[in-house]
Design a protein around this motif. Structure first.
Motif, PDB file in Angstrom:
ATOM      1  N   ASN A  39      25.385  26.164  49.024  1.00  0.00           N
ATOM      2  CA  ASN A  39      25.239  26.341  47.204  1.00  0.00           C
ATOM      3  C   ASN A  39      24.895  27.545  46.705  1.00  0.00           C
ATOM      4  OD1 ASN A  39      24.701  24.186  44.895  1.00  0.00           O
ATOM      5  ND2 ASN A  39      23.158  25.578  45.017  1.00  0.00           N
ATOM      6  N   PRO A  40      23.822  28.181  47.472  1.00  0.00           N
ATOM      7  CA  PRO A  40      23.875  29.827  46.912  1.00  0.00           C
ATOM      8  C   PRO A  40      24.938  30.566  46.871  1.00  0.00           C
ATOM      9  CG  PRO A  40      21.985  29.195  48.491  1.00  0.00           C
ATOM     10  CD  PRO A  40      23.208  28.162  48.721  1.00  0.00           C
ATOM     11  N   ASP A  41      25.931  30.498  47.870  1.00  0.00           N
ATOM     12  CA  ASP A  41      27.182  31.153  47.840  1.00  0.00           C
ATOM     13  C   ASP A  41      27.835  30.585  46.590  1.00  0.00           C
ATOM     14  OD1 ASP A  41      26.858  32.838  50.007  1.00  0.00           O
ATOM     15  OD2 ASP A  41      27.366  30.960  51.359  1.00  0.00           O
ATOM     16  N   LEU A  42      27.920  29.442  46.597  1.00  0.00           N
ATOM     17  CA  LEU A  42      28.852  28.689  45.287  1.00  0.00           C
ATOM     18  C   LEU A  42      28.274  29.412  43.973  1.00  0.00           C
ATOM     19  CD1 LEU A  42      29.286  25.330  47.025  1.00  0.00           C
ATOM     20  CD2 LEU A  42      31.153  27.216  46.604  1.00  0.00           C
ATOM     21  N   VAL A  43      27.020  29.242  43.966  1.00  0.00           N
ATOM     22  CA  VAL A  43      26.492  29.716  42.618  1.00  0.00           C
ATOM     23  C   VAL A  43      26.890  31.220  42.262  1.00  0.00           C
ATOM     24  CG1 VAL A  43      24.135  30.316  41.652  1.00  0.00           C
ATOM     25  CG2 VAL A  43      24.354  28.363  42.799  1.00  0.00           C
ATOM     26  N   LEU A  44      26.759  32.017  43.270  1.00  0.00           N
ATOM     27  CA  LEU A  44      26.968  33.565  43.138  1.00  0.00           C
ATOM     28  C   LEU A  44      28.290  33.894  42.920  1.00  0.00           C
ATOM     29  CD1 LEU A  44      24.078  34.712  45.192  1.00  0.00           C
ATOM     30  CD2 LEU A  44      24.061  34.546  42.770  1.00  0.00           C
ATOM     31  N   GLN A  45      29.556  33.276  43.633  1.00  0.00           N
ATOM     32  CA  GLN A  45      30.648  33.551  43.544  1.00  0.00           C
ATOM     33  C   GLN A  45      31.290  33.191  42.139  1.00  0.00           C
ATOM     34  OE1 GLN A  45      33.564  31.240  43.150  1.00  0.00           O
ATOM     35  NE2 GLN A  45      32.179  29.557  43.067  1.00  0.00           N
ATOM     36  N   ALA A  46      30.940  32.332  41.454  1.00  0.00           N
ATOM     37  CA  ALA A  46      31.055  31.884  40.055  1.00  0.00           C
ATOM     38  C   ALA A  46      30.668  32.963  39.098  1.00  0.00           C
ATOM     39  CB  ALA A  46      30.519  30.460  39.537  1.00  0.00           C
ATOM     40  N   ARG A  47      29.662  33.627  39.414  1.00  0.00           N
ATOM     41  CA  ARG A  47      29.337  34.884  38.655  1.00  0.00           C
ATOM     42  C   ARG A  47      29.615  36.448  38.765  1.00  0.00           C
ATOM     43  NH1 ARG A  47      26.574  30.467  38.545  1.00  0.00           N
ATOM     44  NH2 ARG A  47      24.944  29.610  36.916  1.00  0.00           N
ATOM     45  N   CYS A  48      30.078  36.479  40.232  1.00  0.00           N
ATOM     46  CA  CYS A  48      30.322  37.877  40.647  1.00  0.00           C
ATOM     47  C   CYS A  48      31.818  37.741  41.337  1.00  0.00           C
ATOM     48  CB  CYS A  48      29.170  38.193  41.388  1.00  0.00           C
ATOM     49  SG  CYS A  48      29.264  39.873  42.254  1.00  0.00           S
ATOM     50  N   ILE A 359      41.246  29.228  41.697  1.00  0.00           N
ATOM     51  CA  ILE A 359      41.180  28.822  42.796  1.00  0.00           C
ATOM     52  C   ILE A 359      41.633  30.032  43.882  1.00  0.00           C
ATOM     53  CG2 ILE A 359      42.796  27.331  44.671  1.00  0.00           C
ATOM     54  CD1 ILE A 359      42.930  25.292  42.733  1.00  0.00           C
ATOM     55  N   ALA A 360      42.643  31.005  43.455  1.00  0.00           N
ATOM     56  CA  ALA A 360      42.950  32.028  44.192  1.00  0.00           C
ATOM     57  C   ALA A 360      41.797  33.246  44.345  1.00  0.00           C
ATOM     58  CB  ALA A 360      44.238  32.747  43.241  1.00  0.00           C
ATOM     59  N   ARG A 361      40.961  33.118  43.278  1.00  0.00           N
ATOM     60  CA  ARG A 361      39.721  33.975  43.376  1.00  0.00           C
ATOM     61  C   ARG A 361      38.863  33.276  44.299  1.00  0.00           C
ATOM     62  NH1 ARG A 361      35.715  35.488  38.372  1.00  0.00           N
ATOM     63  NH2 ARG A 361      33.682  35.117  39.273  1.00  0.00           N
ATOM     64  N   PHE A 362      38.912  32.078  44.395  1.00  0.00           N
ATOM     65  CA  PHE A 362      37.824  31.274  45.331  1.00  0.00           C
ATOM     66  C   PHE A 362      38.236  31.376  46.521  1.00  0.00           C
ATOM     67  CE2 PHE A 362      35.918  27.599  47.362  1.00  0.00           C
ATOM     68  CZ  PHE A 362      34.626  27.535  46.750  1.00  0.00           C
ATOM     69  N   GLN A 363      39.566  31.320  46.726  1.00  0.00           N
ATOM     70  CA  GLN A 363      40.177  31.696  48.322  1.00  0.00           C
ATOM     71  C   GLN A 363      39.605  33.206  48.882  1.00  0.00           C
ATOM     72  OE1 GLN A 363      44.574  31.657  48.909  1.00  0.00           O
ATOM     73  NE2 GLN A 363      43.902  33.911  49.868  1.00  0.00           N
ATOM     74  N   GLU A 364      39.783  34.067  47.990  1.00  0.00           N
ATOM     75  CA  GLU A 364      39.054  35.442  48.357  1.00  0.00           C
ATOM     76  C   GLU A 364      37.671  35.249  48.593  1.00  0.00           C
ATOM     77  OE1 GLU A 364      39.929  38.379  45.293  1.00  0.00           O
ATOM     78  OE2 GLU A 364      41.980  37.840  45.538  1.00  0.00           O
ATOM     79  N   TYR A 365      36.653  34.713  47.928  1.00  0.00           N
ATOM     80  CA  TYR A 365      35.082  34.295  48.046  1.00  0.00           C
ATOM     81  C   TYR A 365      35.246  33.811  49.324  1.00  0.00           C
ATOM     82  CZ  TYR A 365      31.931  30.887  48.614  1.00  0.00           C
ATOM     83  OH  TYR A 365      31.179  29.982  49.200  1.00  0.00           O
ATOM     84  N   ASN A 366      35.939  32.816  49.675  1.00  0.00           N
ATOM     85  CA  ASN A 366      35.774  32.006  50.787  1.00  0.00           C
ATOM     86  C   ASN A 366      36.342  32.873  52.106  1.00  0.00           C
ATOM     87  OD1 ASN A 366      34.405  29.604  51.940  1.00  0.00           O
ATOM     88  ND2 ASN A 366      36.524  28.715  51.993  1.00  0.00           N
ATOM     89  N   ARG A 367      36.649  33.851  51.962  1.00  0.00           N
ATOM     90  CA  ARG A 367      37.193  34.745  53.095  1.00  0.00           C
ATOM     91  C   ARG A 367      38.701  34.128  53.680  1.00  0.00           C
ATOM     92  NH1 ARG A 367      33.369  39.095  54.045  1.00  0.00           N
ATOM     93  NH2 ARG A 367      31.435  38.473  53.190  1.00  0.00           N
ATOM     94  N   CYS A 368      39.398  33.473  52.912  1.00  0.00           N
ATOM     95  CA  CYS A 368      40.351  32.686  53.604  1.00  0.00           C
ATOM     96  C   CYS A 368      41.495  33.577  53.324  1.00  0.00           C
ATOM     97  CB  CYS A 368      40.660  31.381  52.962  1.00  0.00           C
ATOM     98  SG  CYS A 368      39.394  30.392  53.395  1.00  0.00           S
TER      99      CYS A 368
END
Length: 376
Positions: A39-48, A359-368
């Motif tokens: 959850n902390p990762d998900l909170v911060l990726q949405a903002r940064c 989703i493309a941004r989320f892929q980068e955050y998730n190191r995929c």
């Protein structure tokens, strides 16, 4: 959205901004489940945009500007708030005194070693604990942490290793007096802290009030009234909502500026955490956005409306849908299982393009390395 840095013109830019956001909101909630990040990762990726899964770990366990603490359930706060949890720590100090021999043994061990986990101690007898019978060694380490005698030194997966608090918390914070002296002061502090955690909040029962020990409706109402009388908060009326909302006076200028000049809403969608601060009061979100959200991880599968780990999707100032995703570690791939759009949302009006960009941004955050779209 601007207050929570969920717009492009207010987005967090890096480490210092992340710490300041947590300081402003008081805490972000921790949960050990890791489907596409905790959850902390998900909170911060949405903002940064530059945030990557796990980036919070050095702030917690190397720089130690943040620490694990029981606030709104298990949470992460800034070390500057160390003294604020004195009231919570009292009952665990009592528990520690009742089990002084094992506490002394663990303390002596931690004087000689940098950290320890429960398997370092042979106290296997079961004791009553707040989530069920637990090994004495594990309960003792958790009690020391809750009592402020220890802190989480680091984690390996979900296993916690502890160190003495006096070795990790700077003396200026470790020895600081709490920001309240009486029960009334404590409730006032807690209510203002939660208003700032959400941004706007009303005086109604809510999960947002979890963790404020002893807070009942009468104490909450008195705290609201005192904060109003002192000018610390301002009442806000919203068209179509019966109950007034309240904002910290220091944030009124931001609210007025956002009303006068709304944020740019053309950027990619933001995928929100299930326990995002914005969503702490689900009834408020339903009234403000017409978006009803339940995190269904603890709902029996046959009773789920959507799925196990489903995340809300924000486009500009609208909650437009939800996503079910998972990480395939063998292929280092983000897998999108389902996309649901809210009733009345036109997926052909640019919304779907923005969701795909999110989703493309989320892929980068998730190191995929790639994304597999299983939904049609």
């Amino acid at each position: 959205m601007r207050y929570h840095h969920l717009s492009d013109d207010s987005a967090l830019q890096g480490r210092e901004d992340i710490v300041n956001y947590i300081r402003k909101t008081g805490c972000i909630q921790y949960d050990p489940l890791d489907v596409v990040g905790r959850n902390p990762d998900l909170v911060l990726q949405a903002r940064c945009r530059s945030y990557r899964k796990g980036d919070i770990e050095p702030l917690l366990y190397q720089d130690r500007v943040l620490f694990d603490v029981w606030d709104k359930n298990m949470s992460i706060s800034t070390v500057a708030d160390w003294s604020c949890f004195e009231r919570f720590r009292r009952r665990f100090l009592v528990w520690c005194r009742e089990h002084q021999a094992v506490i002394d043994e663990i303390t002596d061990y931690l004087q000689q070693h940098e950290s320890a986990c429960s398997s370092d101690f042979a106290h296997d007898v079961k004791v009553d604990w707040h989530y069920g019978p637990q090994r004495l060694a594990k309960a003792a380490l958790e009690a020391m942490c809750y009592a402020g005698l220890a802190v989480v030194h680091h984690k390996k997966g979900t296993r916690r290793y502890y160190a003495l608090a006096e070795k990790c918390i700077p003396a200026e914070y470790f020895n600081m007096a709490p920001p309240y002296r009486t029960d009334a002061d404590y409730f006032k502090w807690g209510v203002l802290r939660r208003i700032n955690a959400v941004g706007l909040l009303w005086n109604k029962p809510s999960d947002a009030w979890l963790g404020i020990n002893g807070l009942k409706s009468a104490e909450r109402s008195q705290a609201f009234q005192t904060l109003l009388d002192e000018g610390a908060i301002v009442k806000i009326d919203v068209d179509g909502i019966k109950h007034p909302l309240y904002v910290a006076s220091e944030n009124l200028d931001l609210l007025q500026a956002a009303a006068a000049q709304p944020s740019d809403t053309t950027g990619c969608a933001r995928i929100l955490a299930p326990l995002d601060n914005l969503l702490w009061d689900r009834k408020l979100i339903a009234d403000l956005f017409g978006f009803e959200y339940k995190w269904e991880v603890y709902t029996p599968a046959a009773q789920r409306k959507y799925g196990y780990y489903v995340l809300p999707v924000l486009c500009g100032s609208e909650l437009v849908g939800r996503l079910e995703m998972e990480t395939d570690p063998k292929r280092n791939m983000l897998v999108v299982n389902r996309i649901w759009l809210e009733d009345g949302v036109d997926g052909g009006a640019g919304v779907m393009d923005r969701i795909l960009a999110g989703i493309a941004r989320f892929q980068e955050y998730n190191r995929c390395d790639s994304t597999e779209m299983r939904c049609t």
